[in-house]
Write a protein that holds these residues in place. Structure first.
Motif, PDB file in Angstrom:
ATOM      1  N   SER A  94     -41.594 -13.782  26.937  1.00 51.84           N
ATOM      2  CA  SER A  94     -40.437 -14.493  26.451  1.00 51.84           C
ATOM      3  C   SER A  94     -40.142 -13.565  25.145  1.00 51.84           C
ATOM      4  O   SER A  94     -39.531 -14.062  24.223  1.00 51.84           O
ATOM      5  N   PHE A  95     -40.569 -12.418  25.192  1.00 51.86           N
ATOM      6  CA  PHE A  95     -40.349 -11.551  24.039  1.00 51.86           C
ATOM      7  C   PHE A  95     -38.765 -11.237  23.784  1.00 51.86           C
ATOM      8  O   PHE A  95     -37.977 -11.142  24.691  1.00 51.86           O
ATOM      9  N   GLN A  96     -38.331 -11.350  22.317  1.00 49.79           N
ATOM     10  CA  GLN A  96     -36.902 -11.105  22.140  1.00 49.79           C
ATOM     11  C   GLN A  96     -37.046 -10.033  21.347  1.00 49.79           C
ATOM     12  O   GLN A  96     -37.543  -9.811  20.161  1.00 49.79           O
ATOM     13  N   PRO A  97     -36.407  -8.695  22.035  1.00 51.76           N
ATOM     14  CA  PRO A  97     -36.328  -7.559  21.165  1.00 51.76           C
ATOM     15  C   PRO A  97     -35.365  -7.509  19.961  1.00 51.76           C
ATOM     16  O   PRO A  97     -34.484  -8.282  19.903  1.00 51.76           O
ATOM     17  N   ARG A  98     -35.675  -6.628  18.896  1.00 51.78           N
ATOM     18  CA  ARG A  98     -35.016  -6.631  17.833  1.00 51.78           C
ATOM     19  C   ARG A  98     -34.196  -5.523  17.885  1.00 51.78           C
ATOM     20  O   ARG A  98     -34.327  -4.559  18.614  1.00 51.78           O
ATOM     21  N   PRO A  99     -33.018  -5.296  17.117  1.00 51.18           N
ATOM     22  CA  PRO A  99     -32.392  -4.142  17.088  1.00 51.18           C
ATOM     23  C   PRO A  99     -33.070  -2.971  16.748  1.00 51.18           C
ATOM     24  O   PRO A  99     -32.894  -1.923  17.372  1.00 51.18           O
ATOM     25  N   SER A 100     -34.312  -2.761  15.943  1.00 50.91           N
ATOM     26  CA  SER A 100     -34.868  -1.718  15.884  1.00 50.91           C
ATOM     27  C   SER A 100     -35.745  -1.129  16.997  1.00 50.91           C
ATOM     28  O   SER A 100     -36.131  -0.208  17.234  1.00 50.91           O
ATOM     29  N   ASP A 101     -35.873  -2.263  18.001  1.00 49.55           N
ATOM     30  CA  ASP A 101     -36.823  -1.916  19.139  1.00 49.55           C
ATOM     31  C   ASP A 101     -35.686  -1.196  20.081  1.00 49.55           C
ATOM     32  O   ASP A 101     -36.234  -0.044  20.673  1.00 49.55           O
ATOM     33  N   ALA A 102     -34.668  -1.657  20.292  1.00 47.65           N
ATOM     34  CA  ALA A 102     -33.564  -0.931  20.883  1.00 47.65           C
ATOM     35  C   ALA A 102     -33.221   0.520  20.211  1.00 47.65           C
ATOM     36  O   ALA A 102     -33.023   1.679  20.803  1.00 47.65           O
TER      37      ALA A 102
END
Length: 318
Positions: free
Chosen positions: A63-71
């Motif tokens: 259920s991980f929610q990526p952050r802008p820095s991940d993208a």
């Protein structure tokens, strides 16, 4: 979920983000979806690449929610490594949102997955499923937790090494050789696990844990794993499922009851209390520990889990 990611990262949806920028760097950047794959990449590539792991230690990749820095990490990626089989689908959505067009290595490529119930029905792996008479056949889905069999981990290693070789041609031979050496270590680890489990009678090889993550491990080593949750940690088991599992624990005299390193242990602790057994420790299933913890690498994860499972199944200290 897709709409949310597109809104979070509108600035990244540019045609220029092709992954080609990595060729200008001294070391190519590799992005791995979660900690187990990150460790595998590190074991194979070492310092030949810059590694970014998105869902890190103790993170629930279901259920991980990526952050802008991940993208943003995809901007300079030479390679993205994912598990596949629906486990880390958020990576695919992130790739589309960022318009990443570079290579993607799927660790489970070429693997024929096990099937498991799509909802959180408690059932055993490595043994007969626990079903109610005359119940409708449950819907099934691919079980994505294939890394729980180290022999399949060797397949992961070879797929990752092939992806690294393609993305980093200058070091292709080194990546392939390291991948084969790592795969051989994992195959030796499988032999060690079998030696440790030889001390546990087949009738005692029953384990209760938080969610249905150990199906491949159970099938490989003849262990029945029972879980109140299904394949994902996102759902909550029904009261009837928990009650059925409590009755089964009492009837079979199960002594190996464990929580996992992710999510809330409340359901399993309540189940153990009502069944009159104690929780025997914390297993690592979908994520590694922090570097100073008991399972900082994929290989250490198996050694830690076995060190807890064998005495618990034997009933030592129960």
């Amino acid at each position: 979920m897709r709409r949310r990611i597109l809104l979070l990262f509108p600035a990244l949806a540019l045609p220029s983000l092709t992954g080609g920028a990595a060729t200008a760097q001294q070391r190519p950047q590799v992005v791995a979806s979660f900690s187990i794959l990150g460790d595998m990449v590190g074991q194979i590539a070492g310092q030949r690449v810059q590694l970014r792991t998105i869902a890190g230690p103790n993170a629930d990749a279901h259920s991980f929610q990526p952050r802008p820095s991940d993208a943003e990490a995809l901007r300079n990626a030479a390679l993205v490594v994912r598990n596949g089989l629906g486990f880390d689908g958020w990576v695919d959505r992130m790739i589309r949102a960022a318009n990443y067009r570079g290579p993607v290595a799927t660790a489970t490529e070429g693997l024929v997955p096990r099937r498991m119930e799509a909802h959180g029905h408690a059932h055993g792996h490595g043994g007969a499923e626990q079903r109610q008479p005359h119940a409708a056949a449950p819907r099934t889905a691919p079980d994505p937790h294939a890394w729980q069999d180290p022999r399949l981990g060797a397949l992961y290693a070879r797929n990752i090494a092939r992806g690294l070789a393609g993305a980093d041609p200058a070091n292709a031979a080194a990546h392939q050789a390291a991948g084969e050496a790592y795969a051989a270590r994992l195959e030796a680890l499988d032999v060690w696990i079998r030696e440790q489990l030889a001390a546990v009678p087949e009738a005692k090889r029953v384990v209760v844990t938080s969610h249905d993550a150990f199906g491949y491990f159970g099938a490989a080593y003849g262990i029945r794993f029972l879980a109140p949750q299904g394949v994902s940690t996102a759902g909550e088991p029904s009261a009837a499922q928990v009650a059925r599992l409590i009755r089964q624990i009492r009837a079979e005299g199960t002594t190996a009851v464990f929580i996992e390193n992710m999510g809330s242990p409340a359901t399993l602790e309540r189940l153990a209390r009502e069944a009159g057994v104690r929780v025997r420790g914390r297993l690592f299933a979908d994520a590694l520990s922090e570097p100073g913890g008991p399972a900082p690498t994929y290989e250490a994860m198996f050694r830690h889990n076995i060190s807890l499972l064998v005495p618990a199944m034997r009933g030592e200290g129960a």
